[in-house]
Design a protein around this motif. Structure first.
Motif, PDB file in Angstrom:
ATOM      1  N   ASN A  18      16.585  -2.147   1.472  1.00  0.00           N
ATOM      2  CA  ASN A  18      15.942  -1.655   0.255  1.00  0.00           C
ATOM      3  C   ASN A  18      14.724  -0.814   0.624  1.00  0.00           C
ATOM      4  OD1 ASN A  18      14.732  -1.240  -2.203  1.00  0.00           O
ATOM      5  ND2 ASN A  18      14.573  -3.408  -2.731  1.00  0.00           N
ATOM      6  N   ARG A  19      14.769   0.469   0.346  1.00  0.00           N
ATOM      7  CA  ARG A  19      13.634   1.350   0.643  1.00  0.00           C
ATOM      8  C   ARG A  19      12.690   1.456  -0.550  1.00  0.00           C
ATOM      9  NH1 ARG A  19      15.106   6.686   2.942  1.00  0.00           N
ATOM     10  NH2 ARG A  19      12.955   6.612   3.596  1.00  0.00           N
ATOM     11  N   GLY A  20      13.050   0.831  -1.664  1.00  0.00           N
ATOM     12  CA  GLY A  20      12.217   0.879  -2.869  1.00  0.00           C
ATOM     13  C   GLY A  20      11.550  -0.455  -3.116  1.00  0.00           C
ATOM     14  N   ALA A  21      11.278  -0.701  -4.402  1.00  0.00           N
ATOM     15  CA  ALA A  21      10.688  -1.965  -4.823  1.00  0.00           C
ATOM     16  C   ALA A  21      11.810  -2.839  -5.394  1.00  0.00           C
ATOM     17  CB  ALA A  21       9.603  -1.694  -5.864  1.00  0.00           C
ATOM     18  N   ALA A  22      11.458  -3.803  -6.239  1.00  0.00           N
ATOM     19  CA  ALA A  22      12.455  -4.682  -6.844  1.00  0.00           C
ATOM     20  C   ALA A  22      13.504  -3.858  -7.586  1.00  0.00           C
ATOM     21  CB  ALA A  22      11.772  -5.655  -7.801  1.00  0.00           C
ATOM     22  N   PHE A  23      14.732  -4.333  -7.534  1.00  0.00           N
ATOM     23  CA  PHE A  23      15.877  -3.659  -8.148  1.00  0.00           C
ATOM     24  C   PHE A  23      16.078  -2.255  -7.555  1.00  0.00           C
ATOM     25  CE2 PHE A  23      14.308  -6.664 -11.297  1.00  0.00           C
ATOM     26  CZ  PHE A  23      15.451  -7.396 -11.568  1.00  0.00           C
ATOM     27  N   SER A  24      15.600  -2.040  -6.322  1.00  0.00           N
ATOM     28  CA  SER A  24      15.687  -0.748  -5.620  1.00  0.00           C
ATOM     29  C   SER A  24      15.005   0.376  -6.386  1.00  0.00           C
ATOM     30  CB  SER A  24      17.155  -0.387  -5.331  1.00  0.00           C
ATOM     31  OG  SER A  24      17.694  -1.331  -4.445  1.00  0.00           O
ATOM     32  N   PHE A  25      14.052   0.026  -7.219  1.00  0.00           N
ATOM     33  CA  PHE A  25      13.295   1.018  -7.985  1.00  0.00           C
ATOM     34  C   PHE A  25      12.438   1.846  -7.034  1.00  0.00           C
ATOM     35  CE2 PHE A  25       9.164   2.027  -9.923  1.00  0.00           C
ATOM     36  CZ  PHE A  25       9.586   2.889 -10.916  1.00  0.00           C
ATOM     37  N   GLY A  26      12.437   3.144  -7.207  1.00  0.00           N
ATOM     38  CA  GLY A  26      11.548   4.030  -6.465  1.00  0.00           C
ATOM     39  C   GLY A  26      11.892   4.187  -5.002  1.00  0.00           C
ATOM     40  N   GLU A  27      13.164   4.305  -4.678  1.00  0.00           N
ATOM     41  CA  GLU A  27      13.554   4.426  -3.271  1.00  0.00           C
ATOM     42  C   GLU A  27      12.978   5.662  -2.590  1.00  0.00           C
ATOM     43  OE1 GLU A  27      17.697   3.876  -2.537  1.00  0.00           O
ATOM     44  OE2 GLU A  27      17.567   1.743  -2.983  1.00  0.00           O
ATOM     45  N   ALA A  28      12.625   6.658  -3.347  1.00  0.00           N
ATOM     46  CA  ALA A  28      12.039   7.864  -2.757  1.00  0.00           C
ATOM     47  C   ALA A  28      10.538   7.700  -2.510  1.00  0.00           C
ATOM     48  CB  ALA A  28      12.283   9.062  -3.671  1.00  0.00           C
ATOM     49  N   MET A  29       9.986   6.570  -2.914  1.00  0.00           N
ATOM     50  CA  MET A  29       8.531   6.358  -2.801  1.00  0.00           C
ATOM     51  C   MET A  29       8.193   5.273  -1.776  1.00  0.00           C
ATOM     52  SD  MET A  29       7.505   6.767  -6.858  1.00  0.00           S
ATOM     53  CE  MET A  29       7.005   5.103  -6.924  1.00  0.00           C
ATOM     54  N   THR A  30       8.973   5.172  -0.711  1.00  0.00           N
ATOM     55  CA  THR A  30       8.773   4.131   0.292  1.00  0.00           C
ATOM     56  C   THR A  30       7.351   4.147   0.840  1.00  0.00           C
ATOM     57  OG1 THR A  30      11.089   4.280   0.891  1.00  0.00           O
ATOM     58  CG2 THR A  30       9.649   3.192   2.456  1.00  0.00           C
ATOM     59  N   ILE A  31       6.815   5.315   1.111  1.00  0.00           N
ATOM     60  CA  ILE A  31       5.468   5.414   1.670  1.00  0.00           C
ATOM     61  C   ILE A  31       4.427   4.872   0.688  1.00  0.00           C
ATOM     62  CG2 ILE A  31       4.961   7.789   0.952  1.00  0.00           C
ATOM     63  CD1 ILE A  31       4.204   6.469   4.422  1.00  0.00           C
ATOM     64  N   VAL A  32       4.647   5.034  -0.607  1.00  0.00           N
ATOM     65  CA  VAL A  32       3.730   4.499  -1.622  1.00  0.00           C
ATOM     66  C   VAL A  32       3.728   2.978  -1.571  1.00  0.00           C
ATOM     67  CG1 VAL A  32       3.292   4.322  -4.107  1.00  0.00           C
ATOM     68  CG2 VAL A  32       3.969   6.515  -3.118  1.00  0.00           C
ATOM     69  N   PHE A  33       4.913   2.369  -1.477  1.00  0.00           N
ATOM     70  CA  PHE A  33       4.993   0.911  -1.421  1.00  0.00           C
ATOM     71  C   PHE A  33       4.378   0.380  -0.131  1.00  0.00           C
ATOM     72  CE2 PHE A  33       8.701   1.901  -4.241  1.00  0.00           C
ATOM     73  CZ  PHE A  33       8.071   1.496  -5.402  1.00  0.00           C
ATOM     74  N   THR A  34       4.495   1.144   0.941  1.00  0.00           N
ATOM     75  CA  THR A  34       3.857   0.772   2.196  1.00  0.00           C
ATOM     76  C   THR A  34       2.337   0.766   2.026  1.00  0.00           C
ATOM     77  OG1 THR A  34       5.690   1.741   3.418  1.00  0.00           O
ATOM     78  CG2 THR A  34       3.649   1.359   4.640  1.00  0.00           C
ATOM     79  N   CYS A  35       1.799   1.794   1.388  1.00  0.00           N
ATOM     80  CA  CYS A  35       0.352   1.868   1.147  1.00  0.00           C
ATOM     81  C   CYS A  35      -0.121   0.733   0.250  1.00  0.00           C
ATOM     82  CB  CYS A  35      -0.020   3.219   0.540  1.00  0.00           C
ATOM     83  SG  CYS A  35       0.196   4.601   1.676  1.00  0.00           S
ATOM     84  N   ILE A  36       0.668   0.404  -0.758  1.00  0.00           N
ATOM     85  CA  ILE A  36       0.314  -0.708  -1.649  1.00  0.00           C
ATOM     86  C   ILE A  36       0.240  -2.008  -0.860  1.00  0.00           C
ATOM     87  CG2 ILE A  36       1.144  -2.130  -3.574  1.00  0.00           C
ATOM     88  CD1 ILE A  36       2.202   0.509  -4.823  1.00  0.00           C
ATOM     89  N   ALA A  37       1.193  -2.239   0.040  1.00  0.00           N
ATOM     90  CA  ALA A  37       1.185  -3.453   0.861  1.00  0.00           C
ATOM     91  C   ALA A  37      -0.064  -3.510   1.737  1.00  0.00           C
ATOM     92  CB  ALA A  37       2.441  -3.524   1.718  1.00  0.00           C
ATOM     93  N   VAL A  38      -0.451  -2.378   2.309  1.00  0.00           N
ATOM     94  CA  VAL A  38      -1.662  -2.329   3.140  1.00  0.00           C
ATOM     95  C   VAL A  38      -2.891  -2.639   2.284  1.00  0.00           C
ATOM     96  CG1 VAL A  38      -3.149  -0.802   4.501  1.00  0.00           C
ATOM     97  CG2 VAL A  38      -0.671  -0.781   4.857  1.00  0.00           C
ATOM     98  N   ILE A  39      -2.964  -2.095   1.085  1.00  0.00           N
ATOM     99  CA  ILE A  39      -4.098  -2.351   0.192  1.00  0.00           C
ATOM    100  C   ILE A  39      -4.164  -3.830  -0.170  1.00  0.00           C
ATOM    101  CG2 ILE A  39      -4.984  -1.927  -2.149  1.00  0.00           C
ATOM    102  CD1 ILE A  39      -3.934   1.003  -1.784  1.00  0.00           C
ATOM    103  N   VAL A  40      -3.028  -4.439  -0.468  1.00  0.00           N
ATOM    104  CA  VAL A  40      -2.994  -5.871  -0.793  1.00  0.00           C
ATOM    105  C   VAL A  40      -3.540  -6.690   0.373  1.00  0.00           C
ATOM    106  CG1 VAL A  40      -1.423  -7.825  -1.171  1.00  0.00           C
ATOM    107  CG2 VAL A  40      -1.145  -5.735  -2.499  1.00  0.00           C
ATOM    108  N   ILE A  41      -3.137  -6.350   1.579  1.00  0.00           N
ATOM    109  CA  ILE A  41      -3.596  -7.073   2.769  1.00  0.00           C
ATOM    110  C   ILE A  41      -5.109  -6.934   2.937  1.00  0.00           C
ATOM    111  CG2 ILE A  41      -3.463  -7.101   5.303  1.00  0.00           C
ATOM    112  CD1 ILE A  41      -0.412  -6.358   4.853  1.00  0.00           C
TER     113      ILE A  41
END
Length: 189
Positions: free
Chosen positions: A78-101
């Motif tokens: 899954n390159r997106g979020a839940a339900f494979s939402f936003g598969e083209a935005m993988t880098i955004v979800f990566t940044c969100i994970a870093v911010i959460v950490i």
């Protein structure tokens, strides 16, 4: 003002002459970073080991039916979020994970509540598990696909890291509704 607030003070509380007091650690309480640093690696390792096992044993195979078609084990990337939402935005979800950490690391300095330490540890472990996939799995470079493998019928396929994130989030909502803050104080709105 509750007893906890009277004992520890609240941030920005003015003393008798109108000056703001510094708020120190709650009296008689210890920081709970140790709990966070136990829960987070445990959640991370369970997620990592489970993903390594399912990729080695289940990837490129037919789904394994645990409860008919109601619950299966099926590996997807899954390159997106839940339900494979936003598969083209993988880098955004990566940044969100870093911010959460980073936010969790900052909160840990003022962590005196065991339930909050557990909740943040679950969030941290799950976020690190999924971040590891995004960084190191193909194609790499913060764009890798997260290994999801728990497939209930009519729902998103997920992994143990996702479960840890959801459980941590639900616990945070419950703690917030009960008025418990990460610093161990209790407030009533």
């Amino acid at each position: 003002m509750t007893e906890a607030e009277q004992t520890t003070g609240t941030p920005g509380e003015a003393d008798g002459d109108g000056a703001s007091q510094e708020v120190g650690p709650p009296q008689g309480k210890k920081r709970r970073i140790g709990v966070l640093l136990t829960v987070a690696p445990l959640a991370y390792l369970l997620d990592l080991v489970s993903k390594l096992a399912v990729v080695a044993k289940l990837e490129h195979h037919d789904p394994v039916q645990l409860i008919g078609t109601w619950l299966q084990l099926q590996v997807i990337r899954n390159r997106g979020a839940a339900f494979s939402f936003g598969e083209a935005m993988t880098i955004v979800f990566t940044c969100i994970a870093v911010i959460v950490i980073v936010v969790i690391a900052r909160l840990a300095r003022k962590l005196y509540s065991v339930p909050w330490a557990i909740a943040l540890g679950l969030l941290l472990g799950g976020a690190l598990g999924n971040l590891t996939d995004r960084v190191f799995r193909s194609p790499g470079g913060f764009q890798g696909g997260v290994v999801d493998w728990i497939a209930p019928a009519h729902f998103a396929v997920f992994n143990l890291g996702d479960s840890a994130i959801v459980c941590g989030g639900v616990l945070i909502v419950i703690l917030s509704f009960r008025g418990l803050d990460p610093d161990g104080t209790v407030h009533k709105d």
